[in-house]
Design an enzyme around this catalytic site. Structure first.
Site, PDB file in Angstrom:
ATOM      1  CG  HIS A  38       1.582  -9.141  -2.087  1.00 14.81           C
ATOM      2  ND1 HIS A  38       0.795 -10.221  -2.392  1.00 14.81           N
ATOM      3  CD2 HIS A  38       2.823  -9.439  -2.578  1.00 14.81           C
ATOM      4  CE1 HIS A  38       1.505 -11.143  -3.012  1.00 14.81           C
ATOM      5  NE2 HIS A  38       2.748 -10.694  -3.145  1.00 14.81           N
TER       6      HIS A  38
ATOM      7  CD  GLU B  72       5.771 -10.347  -1.574  1.00 11.40           C
ATOM      8  OE1 GLU B  72       6.094 -10.217  -2.787  1.00 11.40           O
ATOM      9  OE2 GLU B  72       5.111 -11.317  -1.141  1.00 11.40           O
TER      10      GLU B  72
ATOM     11  CG  HIS C 231       6.079  -9.172  -6.282  1.00 14.07           C
ATOM     12  ND1 HIS C 231       4.939  -9.674  -5.697  1.00 14.07           N
ATOM     13  CD2 HIS C 231       5.675  -8.424  -7.332  1.00 14.07           C
ATOM     14  CE1 HIS C 231       3.883  -9.257  -6.374  1.00 14.07           C
ATOM     15  NE2 HIS C 231       4.302  -8.491  -7.373  1.00 14.07           N
TER      16      HIS C 231
ATOM     17  CD  GLU D  11       9.033 -12.753  -6.517  1.00 15.02           C
ATOM     18  OE1 GLU D  11       9.232 -12.342  -5.352  1.00 15.02           O
ATOM     19  OE2 GLU D  11       7.951 -13.226  -6.911  1.00 15.02           O
TER      20      GLU D  11
END
Length: 267
Positions: A9, A23, A78, A144
């Site tokens: 992102h 995030e 992430h 993640e």
């Protein structure tokens, strides 16, 4: 080993959110720490980031950049989110690959090392048809690192020491997967660049954010000095004094004139 490191992102795309966190900020912080550890502590480790600041990059820009650079490995960082009810760590490789592939072998090694240190529930090794995994021409992994909207995981993400541990876990896995050799230090001596000491954590965080905007990775940690609690901003740690002096000069050029070097582990 040429590592393409992709903080998920950025810019107009904040990613997941929760517990006052975004995030895009967590992923960038962890990625910068991974780069710092790898380049400071290991030989023949070259790192390129898809972004080093809070800017937007499309998925195609990320994979095209990695492919044209000729990276040996693509690592995308992430965080997860799911209505505040899920928690834990998981990672992904491209779903079109077999469990006996080189990519799967690297996943197994890195997964094991991250789980050792991240204080998160192990949700397992998984596969998916994500763009960065499918379109990268080299082995690729997407991690993640907890659920940002979960109370336990989110509270960990707020800790700079936790983000440092997560970065170290990723590096430990990369070092094992690619048989990286540690640089020879000077009898265990570590030279740390201190770019500020503050009574207020908010002020320390502001200093770290400023340094990040100048392309200098840093993090905040709590220290007890003369019986009082202070928040120090560390902008690098090196086994070699010359490298530390170069980083100190860069920090001072950015405007932090009172930065200095501390020495730990002197014989």
């Amino acid at each position: 080993m040429k590592l393409y490191l992709d903080p998920g992102h950025g810019g107009s795309d904040p990613g997941a959110g929760g517990n006052g966190l975004k995030e895009k900020d967590i992923t960038l912080d962890i990625a910068l720490r991974i780069r710092s550890i790898l380049t400071n502590d290991y030989e023949n480790a070259v790192v390129r980031l898809s972004r080093t600041t809070d800017v937007y990059k499309s998925l195609s820009q990320r994979t095209n950049d990695a492919n044209s650079w000729g990276a040996d490995y693509f690592l995308s960082i992430h965080c997860n989110a799911f209505n505040g009810s899920a928690r834990g760590y998981e990672d992904y490789i491209y779903s079109g690959l077999s469990g006996s592939s080189t990519t799967a072998k690297y996943q197994k090694i890195i997964h094991a090392e991250v789980i050792k240190v991240n204080q998160l529930i192990d949700r397992g090794r998984k596969s998916a048809n994500f763009h960065v995994l499918r379109e990268s021409t080299m082995p690729a992994l997407l991690t993640e690192n907890g659920f940002i909207d979960h109370g336990h995981d989110g509270s960990l993400m707020k800790s700079s020491s936790w983000r440092q541990k997560v970065a170290q876990g990723h590096v430990n896995g990369l070092a094992k997967a690619f048989s990286l050799k540690r640089k020879q230090g000077d009898s265990g001596t570590i030279y740390k660049i201190i770019a500020g000491s503050f009574k207020s954590k908010e002020n320390a965080d502001e200093r770290a954010t400023f340094l990040h905007s100048k392309g200098i990775e840093s993090f905040v940690y709590a220290a007890t000095i003369s019986g009082e609690r202070w928040y120090r901003v560390q902008a690098g740690a090196f086994a070699n004094r010359d490298n530390a002096e170069q980083r100190l000069a860069k920090v001072k050029q950015a405007g932090i004139k009172d930065a200095f070097i501390t020495v730990e582990g002197e014989p």
